[in-house]
Design a protein around this motif. Sequence first.
Motif, PDB file in Angstrom:
ATOM      1  N   VAL A   1      40.273  30.170  41.971  1.00 47.52           N
ATOM      2  CA  VAL A   1      39.450  31.267  41.447  1.00 47.52           C
ATOM      3  C   VAL A   1      40.266  31.985  40.384  1.00 47.52           C
ATOM      4  CG1 VAL A   1      38.275  33.438  41.941  1.00 47.52           C
ATOM      5  CG2 VAL A   1      38.164  31.545  43.583  1.00 47.52           C
ATOM      6  N   TYR A   2      39.712  32.043  39.188  1.00 51.49           N
ATOM      7  CA  TYR A   2      40.416  32.629  38.040  1.00 51.49           C
ATOM      8  C   TYR A   2      39.554  33.750  37.480  1.00 51.49           C
ATOM      9  CZ  TYR A   2      43.286  32.638  33.771  1.00 51.49           C
ATOM     10  OH  TYR A   2      44.136  32.986  32.743  1.00 51.49           O
ATOM     11  N   SER A   3      40.145  34.910  37.222  1.00 51.91           N
ATOM     12  CA  SER A   3      39.321  36.032  36.780  1.00 51.91           C
ATOM     13  C   SER A   3      40.125  37.071  36.013  1.00 51.91           C
ATOM     14  CB  SER A   3      38.659  36.712  37.991  1.00 51.91           C
ATOM     15  OG  SER A   3      37.810  37.759  37.580  1.00 51.91           O
ATOM     16  N   ARG A   4      39.433  37.744  35.090  1.00 45.77           N
ATOM     17  CA  ARG A   4      39.980  38.915  34.412  1.00 45.77           C
ATOM     18  C   ARG A   4      39.657  40.190  35.198  1.00 45.77           C
ATOM     19  NH1 ARG A   4      38.859  38.612  27.998  1.00 45.77           N
ATOM     20  NH2 ARG A   4      38.788  40.836  28.422  1.00 45.77           N
ATOM     21  N   ASP A   5      38.870  40.060  36.249  1.00 46.15           N
ATOM     22  CA  ASP A   5      38.364  41.199  37.008  1.00 46.15           C
ATOM     23  C   ASP A   5      39.182  41.397  38.276  1.00 46.15           C
ATOM     24  OD1 ASP A   5      36.894  43.159  38.225  1.00 46.15           O
ATOM     25  OD2 ASP A   5      35.254  41.830  38.836  1.00 46.15           O
ATOM     26  N   GLN A   6      40.074  42.366  38.262  1.00 46.36           N
ATOM     27  CA  GLN A   6      40.963  42.572  39.403  1.00 46.36           C
ATOM     28  C   GLN A   6      40.220  43.019  40.654  1.00 46.36           C
ATOM     29  OE1 GLN A   6      40.947  44.234  36.481  1.00 46.36           O
ATOM     30  NE2 GLN A   6      42.073  46.175  36.593  1.00 46.36           N
TER      31      GLN A   6
ATOM     32  N   ASN B   1      41.140  30.111  48.889  1.00 48.17           N
ATOM     33  CA  ASN B   1      41.228  29.744  47.480  1.00 48.17           C
ATOM     34  C   ASN B   1      42.500  30.288  46.847  1.00 48.17           C
ATOM     35  OD1 ASN B   1      38.040  30.601  47.962  1.00 48.17           O
ATOM     36  ND2 ASN B   1      38.299  28.634  46.945  1.00 48.17           N
ATOM     37  N   LYS B   2      43.035  29.551  45.910  1.00 47.50           N
ATOM     38  CA  LYS B   2      44.137  30.088  45.122  1.00 47.50           C
ATOM     39  C   LYS B   2      43.561  31.057  44.095  1.00 47.50           C
ATOM     40  CE  LYS B   2      47.495  26.343  45.532  1.00 47.50           C
ATOM     41  NZ  LYS B   2      48.358  25.385  44.793  1.00 47.50           N
ATOM     42  N   LEU B   3      44.132  32.253  44.035  1.00 48.45           N
ATOM     43  CA  LEU B   3      43.607  33.307  43.183  1.00 48.45           C
ATOM     44  C   LEU B   3      44.561  33.590  42.020  1.00 48.45           C
ATOM     45  CD1 LEU B   3      42.486  35.851  45.961  1.00 48.45           C
ATOM     46  CD2 LEU B   3      41.162  33.986  44.944  1.00 48.45           C
ATOM     47  N   TYR B   4      43.999  33.671  40.818  1.00 50.01           N
ATOM     48  CA  TYR B   4      44.781  34.002  39.628  1.00 50.01           C
ATOM     49  C   TYR B   4      44.089  35.123  38.865  1.00 50.01           C
ATOM     50  CZ  TYR B   4      47.473  29.776  40.453  1.00 50.01           C
ATOM     51  OH  TYR B   4      48.286  28.821  41.022  1.00 50.01           O
ATOM     52  N   TRP B   5      44.874  36.110  38.506  1.00 49.71           N
ATOM     53  CA  TRP B   5      44.358  37.249  37.747  1.00 49.71           C
ATOM     54  C   TRP B   5      44.906  37.193  36.324  1.00 49.71           C
ATOM     55  CZ3 TRP B   5      46.646  42.813  38.015  1.00 49.71           C
ATOM     56  CH2 TRP B   5      45.907  43.656  37.171  1.00 49.71           C
ATOM     57  N   GLU B   6      44.019  37.330  35.339  1.00 46.90           N
ATOM     58  CA  GLU B   6      44.433  37.409  33.934  1.00 46.90           C
ATOM     59  C   GLU B   6      44.270  38.850  33.478  1.00 46.90           C
ATOM     60  OE1 GLU B   6      43.295  34.344  31.034  1.00 46.90           O
ATOM     61  OE2 GLU B   6      42.639  35.981  29.708  1.00 46.90           O
ATOM     62  N   ALA B   7      45.375  39.518  33.164  1.00 43.43           N
ATOM     63  CA  ALA B   7      45.363  40.940  32.804  1.00 43.43           C
ATOM     64  C   ALA B   7      45.417  41.108  31.284  1.00 43.43           C
ATOM     65  CB  ALA B   7      46.537  41.658  33.450  1.00 43.43           C
ATOM     66  N   HIS B   8      44.560  42.001  30.783  1.00 41.66           N
ATOM     67  CA  HIS B   8      44.503  42.287  29.353  1.00 41.66           C
ATOM     68  C   HIS B   8      44.935  43.705  29.021  1.00 41.66           C
ATOM     69  CE1 HIS B   8      42.145  38.742  27.683  1.00 41.66           C
ATOM     70  NE2 HIS B   8      42.347  38.458  28.958  1.00 41.66           N
ATOM     71  N   ASN B   9      45.212  44.485  30.027  1.00 45.81           N
ATOM     72  CA  ASN B   9      45.697  45.848  29.825  1.00 45.81           C
ATOM     73  C   ASN B   9      46.547  46.217  31.033  1.00 45.81           C
ATOM     74  OD1 ASN B   9      46.125  48.334  28.669  1.00 45.81           O
ATOM     75  ND2 ASN B   9      43.999  49.014  28.755  1.00 45.81           N
ATOM     76  N   PHE B  10      47.307  47.292  30.901  1.00 44.57           N
ATOM     77  CA  PHE B  10      48.176  47.722  31.995  1.00 44.57           C
ATOM     78  C   PHE B  10      47.511  48.870  32.743  1.00 44.57           C
ATOM     79  CE2 PHE B  10      51.930  49.870  33.823  1.00 44.57           C
ATOM     80  CZ  PHE B  10      52.492  48.784  34.486  1.00 44.57           C
ATOM     81  N   PRO B  11      47.289  48.713  34.049  1.00 44.72           N
ATOM     82  CA  PRO B  11      46.567  49.735  34.814  1.00 44.72           C
ATOM     83  C   PRO B  11      47.343  51.051  34.907  1.00 44.72           C
ATOM     84  CG  PRO B  11      46.700  47.653  36.012  1.00 44.72           C
ATOM     85  CD  PRO B  11      47.659  47.562  34.880  1.00 44.72           C
ATOM     86  N   ARG B  12      46.605  52.142  34.836  1.00 41.42           N
ATOM     87  CA  ARG B  12      47.243  53.453  34.964  1.00 41.42           C
ATOM     88  C   ARG B  12      47.724  53.706  36.390  1.00 41.42           C
ATOM     89  NH1 ARG B  12      42.898  57.545  32.674  1.00 41.42           N
ATOM     90  NH2 ARG B  12      41.555  56.085  33.803  1.00 41.42           N
ATOM     91  N   LYS B  13      46.999  53.160  37.371  1.00 40.44           N
ATOM     92  CA  LYS B  13      47.348  53.403  38.777  1.00 40.44           C
ATOM     93  C   LYS B  13      48.016  52.181  39.384  1.00 40.44           C
ATOM     94  CE  LYS B  13      43.612  56.759  39.415  1.00 40.44           C
ATOM     95  NZ  LYS B  13      42.418  57.143  40.210  1.00 40.44           N
ATOM     96  N   ILE B  14      48.986  51.640  38.664  1.00 44.27           N
ATOM     97  CA  ILE B  14      49.644  50.408  39.070  1.00 44.27           C
ATOM     98  C   ILE B  14      50.367  50.555  40.419  1.00 44.27           C
ATOM     99  CG2 ILE B  14      51.781  50.948  37.831  1.00 44.27           C
ATOM    100  CD1 ILE B  14      50.165  47.468  38.112  1.00 44.27           C
ATOM    101  N   LYS B  15      50.769  51.775  40.774  1.00 38.10           N
ATOM    102  CA  LYS B  15      51.508  51.994  42.018  1.00 38.10           C
ATOM    103  C   LYS B  15      50.581  52.136  43.227  1.00 38.10           C
ATOM    104  CE  LYS B  15      55.399  54.354  39.774  1.00 38.10           C
ATOM    105  NZ  LYS B  15      56.194  55.614  39.729  1.00 38.10           N
ATOM    106  N   SER B  16      49.287  52.121  43.008  1.00 39.31           N
ATOM    107  CA  SER B  16      48.339  52.354  44.091  1.00 39.31           C
ATOM    108  C   SER B  16      48.308  51.187  45.069  1.00 39.31           C
ATOM    109  CB  SER B  16      46.939  52.588  43.530  1.00 39.31           C
ATOM    110  OG  SER B  16      46.445  51.398  42.953  1.00 39.31           O
ATOM    111  N   SER B  17      47.788  51.468  46.268  1.00 42.83           N
ATOM    112  CA  SER B  17      47.663  50.420  47.295  1.00 42.83           C
ATOM    113  C   SER B  17      46.703  49.320  46.844  1.00 42.83           C
ATOM    114  CB  SER B  17      47.175  51.035  48.606  1.00 42.83           C
ATOM    115  OG  SER B  17      45.927  51.683  48.424  1.00 42.83           O
ATOM    116  N   PHE B  18      45.740  49.683  45.989  1.00 41.05           N
ATOM    117  CA  PHE B  18      44.796  48.682  45.485  1.00 41.05           C
ATOM    118  C   PHE B  18      45.544  47.572  44.758  1.00 41.05           C
ATOM    119  CE2 PHE B  18      42.452  47.025  41.812  1.00 41.05           C
ATOM    120  CZ  PHE B  18      41.348  46.472  42.434  1.00 41.05           C
ATOM    121  N   TYR B  19      46.430  47.934  43.839  1.00 43.22           N
ATOM    122  CA  TYR B  19      47.138  46.905  43.070  1.00 43.22           C
ATOM    123  C   TYR B  19      48.202  46.203  43.914  1.00 43.22           C
ATOM    124  CZ  TYR B  19      44.637  48.086  38.879  1.00 43.22           C
ATOM    125  OH  TYR B  19      43.623  48.241  37.955  1.00 43.22           O
TER     126      TYR B  19
END
Length: 389
Positions: free
Chosen positions: A109-114, A125-143
């Motif tokens: 599974v490949y996605s730009r949608d985190q 499934n093997k999961l891959y994230w393609e990032a196009h910007n740096f999240p403001r809340k990168i330290k959050s439990s979500f990320y």
Amino acid sequence: MKLYYVANSKLPTVKAHGVQIIKMCEAFVKAGFECELVIPKRNRYPGTGEDGILAYYGLKTLFKITEIKSLDFAGINLGSFFNKILFWIQQFSFTRSLKKYLAGKEGVVYSRDQFSVSMLDSGKNKLYWEAHNFPRKIKSSFYQNVFKKINGLVVISEGLKKDFSRYYNDDILVAPDGVDLEQFNVKISKEEARKRLNLPLNKKIVIYAGHLYKWKGTASLLEVAKNFQFSIFNFQKKTEDVLFVFVGGTERDVDKFRKKSKGLGNVLILGNRPYNEIPLYLKAADCAVLTGNKSEKISEKYTSPLKMFEYMASGCPIVAQDLPSFREVINESNSILVEAENTEALASGIKTVFENGELADRISQKSFKDVQKYTWLKRAEKIRNFMKN
């Protein structure tokens, strides 16, 4: 290998991410994947015609597109607070359908949608994230949850890799965006391209092909247009002898831009055009301009603009504002780099293209040579090898 490209996006779209998603799905097929694009079933964007998704983007290599159920609140405006609620309702609606659709299926599974990635089961499934910007809340439990689930992270610039590596300890692949070389290497003359597009034959044309968001820095090019003059063989040319053409933008941004350019006879703002016309506009131009905004991190450090590769593939001389994100691909040998957010420097760079034909030819030939390594297929192959390793 089966690859599900998940995109919680309305397609087709006037925005660049639609091109990138569709072209990558096509490239994944060419790279040996059995690629299936999974998107929400939603109403079309205005201005995208009635053609199917593949026809809209002019694809030659076909792949499966699956539309799954999702609530659609497009066109509803309840104010900032309630619009955010509607946004998250749509997100949950799509991911709920996505989990049902992928149940029992195996593959990548490949996605730009985190958010979609965060809701999936990484055990199946093997999961891959393609990032196009740096999240403001990168330290959050979500990320932190996203980072635990994914098998790999793909980013579009070295700037993104540098910042992500402080929070994600596994391998990060830098894969800049790309271009369809065949599509942008148009085999007609500049004059013929102008005739087809109803553009003047007796003017120098400066083109910007892309969106008009503030962080794109296009206001600086509009400022240049107001008082632009150049000389050929010591003969001073007037502002009216140069036409500044802006192609692209959402309806809202185009309307704002037209108001700002009111009264400027040397500016043509066309708004969104079908994607298959963009190569013709670049062929018709004498100079292609790449602007940015050094005060915005996405512009300065993170972006990998499609227009940059399209400019290079078209053979049109490039004048670019000097930003680290652009310098990952272009340099003084294949473009004219000028100080960012300096309108005088930008005007000077454009004048140099017009007044020094030998230099213009040299940098355009070098940029065309350099862009050969930035095809969508080579990008897909790079990602495939990253997955294998």
